[in-house]
Scaffold this motif. Structure first.
Motif, PDB file in Angstrom:
ATOM      1  N   HIS A 198       0.846  -1.186   0.000  1.00 44.85           N
ATOM      2  CA  HIS A 198       0.000   0.000   0.000  1.00 44.85           C
ATOM      3  C   HIS A 198       0.875   1.226   0.000  1.00 44.85           C
ATOM      4  N   TRP A 200       0.526   4.866   1.463  1.00 38.95           N
ATOM      5  CA  TRP A 200      -0.314   5.667   2.352  1.00 38.95           C
ATOM      6  C   TRP A 200       0.098   7.140   2.294  1.00 38.95           C
ATOM      7  N   PHE A 202      -0.001  10.591   4.341  1.00 34.21           N
ATOM      8  CA  PHE A 202      -0.222  11.152   5.672  1.00 34.21           C
ATOM      9  C   PHE A 202      -0.091  12.680   5.613  1.00 34.21           C
ATOM     10  N   PRO A 220       4.916   2.916   6.763  1.00 38.73           N
ATOM     11  CA  PRO A 220       4.464   3.928   7.731  1.00 38.73           C
ATOM     12  C   PRO A 220       5.219   3.905   9.059  1.00 38.73           C
ATOM     13  N   GLU A 221       5.639   2.723   9.499  1.00 41.91           N
ATOM     14  CA  GLU A 221       6.298   2.654  10.813  1.00 41.91           C
ATOM     15  C   GLU A 221       7.556   3.502  10.875  1.00 41.91           C
ATOM     16  N   ARG A 320       3.456  -1.038  11.826  1.00 44.01           N
ATOM     17  CA  ARG A 320       2.961  -0.424  10.598  1.00 44.01           C
ATOM     18  C   ARG A 320       1.442  -0.270  10.673  1.00 44.01           C
ATOM     19  N   LYS A 321       0.801  -1.341  11.083  1.00 42.53           N
ATOM     20  CA  LYS A 321      -0.657  -1.357  11.160  1.00 42.53           C
ATOM     21  C   LYS A 321      -1.146  -0.320  12.189  1.00 42.53           C
ATOM     22  N   VAL A 324      -0.824   3.291  11.014  1.00 40.48           N
ATOM     23  CA  VAL A 324      -1.880   3.659  10.068  1.00 40.48           C
ATOM     24  C   VAL A 324      -3.188   3.908  10.813  1.00 40.48           C
ATOM     25  N   GLU A 325      -3.491   3.033  11.736  1.00 40.11           N
ATOM     26  CA  GLU A 325      -4.732   3.187  12.509  1.00 40.11           C
ATOM     27  C   GLU A 325      -4.740   4.498  13.289  1.00 40.11           C
ATOM     28  N   GLU A 328      -5.091   7.468  11.059  1.00 40.81           N
ATOM     29  CA  GLU A 328      -6.468   7.572  10.604  1.00 40.81           C
ATOM     30  C   GLU A 328      -7.350   8.139  11.705  1.00 40.81           C
ATOM     31  N   LEU A 333      -5.100  10.776   7.744  1.00 42.75           N
ATOM     32  CA  LEU A 333      -4.895   9.902   6.598  1.00 42.75           C
ATOM     33  C   LEU A 333      -5.501  10.557   5.359  1.00 42.75           C
ATOM     34  N   VAL A 336      -5.106   6.130   0.521  1.00 49.25           N
ATOM     35  CA  VAL A 336      -4.387   4.848   0.462  1.00 49.25           C
ATOM     36  C   VAL A 336      -4.522   4.301  -0.946  1.00 49.25           C
TER      37      VAL A 336
END
Length: 884
Positions: A198, A200, A202, A220-221, A320-321, A324-325, A328, A333, A336
């Motif tokens: 993906h 993303w 930001f 993202p991390e 990473r997850k 993103v959360e 968001e 966000l 994506v």
RNA sequence: GGACGCGUAGCUCAGCGGGAGAGCACCUCGUUGACAUCGAGGGGGUCGCUGGUUCGAUCCCAGCCGCGUCCACCA
């Protein structure tokens, strides 16, 4: 008495033992003044099993070494194995895990390394045994291992020397880090794999909250380690923001907006988040702007204490997850997209590699590359096929520093010791390091050796000279270095060939090889890579069991011409197995017909046309095979032998010799027996490098009374005068005549058993002579009831053209007249087309004026031949019509 | 994005400036004392496409189409 078929199982074991026991594999048995010829084996991984690529590569080396050995050179093929750091360590760790034993880290370094040595002692020799099964005539008395004492000394010597020359240095920079193996790896060991991912977007708010700047990422991390946002200085959208700062979401850290050439205004938003400690491009931006470099990972790629508490200890993908959360949920966000992009993986572990900031040892490859480039440019070393030279140059000219330290345990420990204040002493031994430390500190201080080991390719890079005894000036080193030819896969041109060139030139002043021959990669019949998971692997040992080693070797040699891919199938090997059987049966024929070698036989003395002809054909084959092997054109050599043995010797010479061998002319019989035995000997010698077992076995029967082993027999040389143009022309005529008759018989459905009379019309005196000499032979091979000379063809006979004469087969009563008419009409049409084409060419004034005279002449002949043949067949067709 | 390589008979591939080749597969025939793991014969190809150079191009050059590999890229 030879068996009905070659029992290769028994012969392979027996003959290999005899070769080895005879000392044939050692160059020391050659004459003292013999020219040296040496090859170093690409050392297989000590953990490995012989795969089909090894079979190809080692067959070619063995072909060369056997060829040169027979040519009387002091031929050395130096074998050995590679300790293969990562591969071996992984393998033993897996075994420990499978057996439920404690892991490497629990065991401790010493116990683990001991365990690997134990494993090596138990099963590390498997692959060298397998090389023996391939027939490899290596000098096993000189076998080396990259971790043995001598090679380890060489490694330390090279490391220390390069360090003193400032060509090895320690540096803190980003490396490719394998979080599973927990070691640095070199650029070459990183493999890009396309994965779904993906992209993303930001939003990073300005710290005064007046605006936001959007950045994009596939990882993202890493934003937790961002220390800037960069924009292109000319980008109008952002000019007013340069110098201001954003507040990094989640972390809350203010980071500057900087201007740098790196961002591409055309891509994405044009603004780039900068994570200097975890991205190679960002690292350079960070250096330019003196940005903080925040390392957010531990060695296993879990997040460390540099990130907010909620993220600490998380795996990178979990993080990473979560990032993103959280982005968001913060309402930041901005989009994506699904993407498919390349992600770096460790080629051994398969783990996703992270750019990671650590201290490592580097080789200044740029400095070493210059001489290595020059050696290929000026031809001291030739890369074959030549097309690889551009690949080599391209890489060498853009070479990057080589990261040589590995955080592993299995390998050459780096000869560097740290003092209490971090000062480094690089010496060849601990004693030397202590001495250096004493001198430096003025007192004894505790020293700690660097924990790391060297990249496996560091020691393999020394292979051509370290194996010969360097740094000692041993007799072997002096005699066999530089080596002659390296045969290897193009997949390791950078890993290995380039490094050997650099190291060899730097430490010996000489390029390590005269030639490097790159062999292709073997794929399955559909062109797919062989892999265990696909189940399309052909195991060479299994193939040897099924078809015999010679069949596999001949296949490898015959197919080695392909530059990149070889599509291998069992069917192909089967075909070459049949070739061996064909040779075996020819030998049985010789045996049955008492064709035994005659001492002192000189083919130049042959008087029979047949024997003068085969002598010339043999001479041509000797020249072709010798020349091909000289040029490492292995496939050409195989093809020349296949044709000669099958299509010349078996199809014609043996058949043509039969009437003599069963006839009553004692002198002709004796000469033919001797010539046939000699021809077979030549076949055996020429084929021996490729198919050593069957040839050695037959040499036992046909080598002659006091012949030694074929492996050390002298390579054939043809003499002037062996080629006899008269004999060649006569045999060509004879073969053409037989071919014509056979073809007509088959096409017009003459029953195979039926014998037909042949009439020759318009035969010249020379043809009449030839006919007189070979009448019985022609009658036999063409199944004729008789041959007559006449002024005109009998009515209803089937005509064909043979030279100046017309042949007529009086088989009208045996054939279908309609079929015959069709055959003639077709033949005439073909000739007419050829005549027309050629005439047109000759009518072109430019052609006659500009083409070389011999080409014009050739075309005139062709036209005349076609027209006369056409005329003969046309008149024959008319007569056939009048009869029908 | 850069580089290299490859597209020739059903398949795998040679050939690389002057008459289209091999092996396998296919079809027909064959138990003649080396060989059925064999023998004899045969069918089958606008040599990827389009231009150019040349007396002449499968072969050299350019472009295009298709395929593969390596290197770089991964904001």
């Amino acid at each position: 008495m030879l068996d009905k078929t070659f029992d290769f199982h028994a012969a392979e074991t027996d003959l290999y033992k005899r070769w080895e026991a005879s000392g044939a594999f050692s160059p020391d048995r050659a004459a003292p003044d013999a020219e040296p010829f040496s090859i170093v084996i690409p050392p297989p991984n000590v953990t490995g099993a012989l795969h089909i690529g090894h079979a190809l590569n080692n067959t070619l080396q063995d072909v060369l070494i056997r060829f040169e050995r027979m040519r009387g050179k002091a031929a050395l093929w130096l074998p050995g194995t590679d300790h293969a750091g990562i591969a071996t360590q992984m393998m033993v760790e897996r075994q420990l895990a499978a057996a439920g034993n404690m892991g490497r880290r629990d065991m401790g370094r010493e116990a683990f390394v001991e365990r690997v040595w134990e494993w090596k002692a138990e099963s590390g020799g498997a692959i060298v045994q397998q090389l023996r099964r391939l027939g490899a005539s290596c000098d096993w008395s000189r076998e080396r291992f990259t971790l043995d004492e001598g090679l380890s000394n060489a490694v330390r010597k090279v490391f220390v020397t390069l360090h003193k020359q400032k060509l090895i240095y320690r540096d803190k920079r980003l490396v490719n880090w394998d979080p599973v193996m927990q070691t640095a790896i070199s650029d070459l060991e990183v493999e890009q794999r396309e994965v779904d991912g993906h992209f993303w977007h930001f939003a990073y708010p300005l710290d005064d909250g007046t605006a936001e700047i959007v950045v994009a990422t596939t990882r993202p991390e890493t934003m937790l380690g961002d220390t800037a946002v960069a924009v292109h200085p000319s980008d109008e959208r952002y000019k007013h923001l340069i110098g201001r700062s954003v507040r990094l979401p989640i972390v809350g850290r203010p980071i500057p907006i900087i201007a740098d050439e790196y961002p591409d205004p055309e891509k994405g938003s044009g603004a780039v988040k900068i994570t200097p400690a975890h991205d190679f491009n960002d690292f350079r931006v960070g250096q330019r702007h003196r940005l903080p470099m925040i390392n957010i990972f531990d060695p296993t790629a879990r997040l460390n204490d540099e990130v907010p508490p909620a993220y600490r200890g998380l795996d990178r993908f979990e993080a990473r997850k979560k990032v993103v959360e959280e982005i968001e949920s913060l309402g930041l966000l901005r989009g994506v997209e699904r993407t498919r992009h390349a992600v770096p993986h460790g080629e051994r572990s398969g783990a996703v590699v992270e750019p990671y900031l650590t201290d490592q040892w580097y080789v200044d490859a740029k400095a070493l590359a210059g001489p290595a480039i020059a050696a290929v440019e000026d031809g001291r070393t030739a890369l074959l096929p030549r097309t690889w030279e551009s690949t080599y140059f391209e890489w060498m000219r853009n070479i990057e520093p080589w990261c040589i330290s590995r955080q592993l345990w299995w390998g050459h420990r780096i000869p560097a010791w740290f003092g209490p204040d971090g000062r480094i002493f690089v010496e060849e031994s601990e004693e030397a390091a202590r001495a250096a430390a004493l001198e430096h500190y003025g007192r004894t201080e505790p020293l700690r050796q660097d924990e790391d080991v060297l990249d496996t390719w560091f020691s393999s890079g020394l292979w051509p000279f370290s194996t010969l005894g360097w740094p000692e000036q041993t007799p072997d080193l002096q005699r066999f270095y530089p080596t002659d030819t390296l045969v290897t896969g193009f997949d390791i041109i950078f890993y290995w060939v380039a490094r050997m060139m650099m190291m060899g030139l730097h430490f010996t002043g000489k390029a390590p090889f005269r030639r490097v021959v790159f062999n292709a990669l073997i794929r399955d019949a559909q062109g797919a890579k062989m892999s265990k998971t696909k189940g399309n692997v052909l195991d060479p040992l299994e193939l040897i069991d099924d078809y015999g080693c010679d069949a596999l070797r001949f296949t490898m040699t015959a197919m080695s011409g392909q530059a990149r891919d070889i599509r291998l199938s069992r069917q192909r090997i089967e075909g070459y197995r049949n070739f061996g059987t064909k040779l075996w049966n020819a030998a049985r024929f010789c045996e049955v017909n008492e064709c035994r070698p005659v001492a002192g036989f000189d083919p130049a003395d042959a008087r029979q046309t047949l024997n003068r002809w085969i002598r010339g054909e043999t001479a041509r084959t000797i020249a072709a095979v010798t020349d091909a092997l000289d040029r490492c054109a292995f496939a050409e050599a195989a093809t020349a032998l296949y044709r000669f043995i099958w299509n010349v010797v078996c199809d014609w010479y043996v058949e043509l010799a039969k009437p003599i061998l069963t006839g009553d002319d004692a002198a002709a019989k004796a000469e033919t027996r001797a010539t046939m035995a000699w021809t077979l000997q030549m076949c055996l010698k020429l084929l021996h490098p490729i198919s050593p077992f069957i040839t050695e076995q037959l040499w036992g029967e046909f080598g002659g009374a006091d012949a030694g082993l074929l492996i050390t027999a002298a390579w054939p040389k043809s003499a002037d005068g062996w080629i006899d143009v008269e004999a060649d022309a006569e045999m060509a005529w004879l073969i053409a005549l037989v071919d014509q008759v056979r073809s007509i018989r088959a096409e017009t459905n003459v029953p195979p058993k039926a014998r037909a009379p042949l009439v020759l019309v318009g035969a010249s005196a020379a043809t009449r002579d030839r006919l007189a000499r070979h009448r019985a032979l022609i009658e036999r091979l063409a199944r004729l009831s008789g041959i007559e000379l006449a002024d005109a063809a009998p009515a209803g006979a089937v005509p064909f053209v043979i030279g100046e004469a017309t042949g007529a087969l009086a088989i009208a009563q045996l054939i279908d007249i309609g079929a015959e008419r069709a055959r003639l009409a077709k033949e005439i049409a073909t000739l007419a087309a050829e005549a027309e084409r050629t005439a047109k060419k000759l009518a072109n004034a430019d052609f006659v004026a500009r083409a070389p005279e011999e080409v014009v002449e050739e075309n005139r002949d062709r036209l005349a031949d076609a027209e006369s043949a056409k005329a003969k067949l046309e008149s024959a067709l008319e007569r056939l019509e009048s009869v029908g």
